[in-house]
Design an enzyme around this catalytic site. Structure first.
Site, PDB file in Angstrom:
ATOM      1  N   ILE A   1       0.917  -1.157   0.000  1.00  0.00           N
ATOM      2  CA  ILE A   1       0.000   0.000   0.000  1.00  0.00           C
ATOM      3  C   ILE A   1       0.948   1.196   0.000  1.00  0.00           C
ATOM      4  O   ILE A   1       1.912   1.228   0.772  1.00  0.00           O
ATOM      5  CB  ILE A   1      -0.952  -0.023   1.216  1.00  0.00           C
ATOM      6  N   SER A   2       0.718   2.166  -0.886  1.00  0.00           N
ATOM      7  CA  SER A   2       1.661   3.287  -1.032  1.00  0.00           C
ATOM      8  C   SER A   2       1.733   4.146   0.227  1.00  0.00           C
ATOM      9  O   SER A   2       0.785   4.214   1.018  1.00  0.00           O
ATOM     10  CB  SER A   2       1.252   4.176  -2.201  1.00  0.00           C
TER      11      SER A   2
END
Ligand code: SAH
Length: 234
Positions: free
Chosen positions: A84-85
């Protein structure tokens, strides 16, 4: 008697588990801290982006054993070699597409579904494509449970975009491609913006902004980034 005790244990355990599934004051405080130290302090000004990230419970998009890291300043593994960024990158990419001017947005690389949720708070509809079937299923289930009715998700190779709903006001690609896939350029609306990390998967890549104006394509290099690779379907 035994059955009663057993039922009680199961009930307590279920309460404990479901409690961690929800939002609460402590998580809201962590989000505010994230907004102040990582997002606003680094220059993100778009109120729609800030408000959206204030609402979306990021801790419900990370694996259970990583909940305590959900609001940290970095990417988090979500399984299958994906991440997940980092919150700042989500904010930056969303601000760049000028979301309040968008109705329909295409995202390539659903991953956890977090970035799609952040965009979906601002625009009318988000179409998102994920190539890994397991992540697709998890994200679909998660987004449904959280009530995001304006996000449609598909399990496919995002190289081809999602033609049925094109053209899009904006396209957000969250995996690093060696070049910009031509079908994505085609599916961008006149006046639309695409943000995509371009470069080799083994080095630092560049976040590139593509704009379509009067039928012409303009591109601008923004900031250096590290993303997981854009892979191709069989
Ligand atoms: N936006 C995500 C971050 C995802 S990481 C989030 O908010 O959590 C990048 C994702 O892109 C991974 O899940 C990866 O499986 C996916 N991906 C890589 N190549 C793809 C392709 N060709 N089509 C669709 N998804 C792809």
């Amino acid at each position: 008697m035994k059955t009663t005790i057993f039922t009680l244990i199961i009930f307590t355990f279920t309460c404990f588990l479901s409690h961690s599934q929800f939002d609460n004051e402590e998580f809201r405080k962590q989000r505010e801290r994230m907004l102040n130290l990582q997002i606003k302090a680094r220059g993100i000004k778009d109120e729609s982006v800030i408000n959206s990230m204030r609402k979306v419970p990021r801790h419900l998009f990370v694996p259970r054993n990583r909940i305590s890291e959900a609001y940290d300043d970095g990417p988090i593994p979500i399984g299958y070699g994906q991440t997940i960024s980092q919150p700042y990158i989500v904010a930056y990419m969303t601000e760049v597409i000028n979301p309040t001017k968008c109705k329909k947005v295409l995202e390539i690389g659903t991953g956890s579904g977090y970035h799609a949720a952040v965009i979906a708070q601002i625009v009318d509809s988000v179409y998102t494509v994920e190539i890994i079937t397991e992540l697709y299923k998890e994200a679909k289930d998660r987004l449904e449970k959280l009530g995001y009715k304006n996000i449609k998700i598909k399990n496919a190779d995002g190289y081809y975009g999602w033609k049925e709903h094109a053209p899009y006001d904006a396209i957000v690609v969250t995996a690093a491609a060696e070049f910009v896939p031509p079908p994505l350029i085609e599916q961008l609306k006149e006046g639309g913006k695409m943000i995509i990390p371009v470069g080799s998967p083994f080095f630092t890549q560049t976040l590139v902004l593509i704009e379509k104006k009067d039928g012409k394509i303009y591109s601008k290099n923004l900031i250096p980034v590290r993303f997981v690779p854009f892979v191709r379907g069989k």
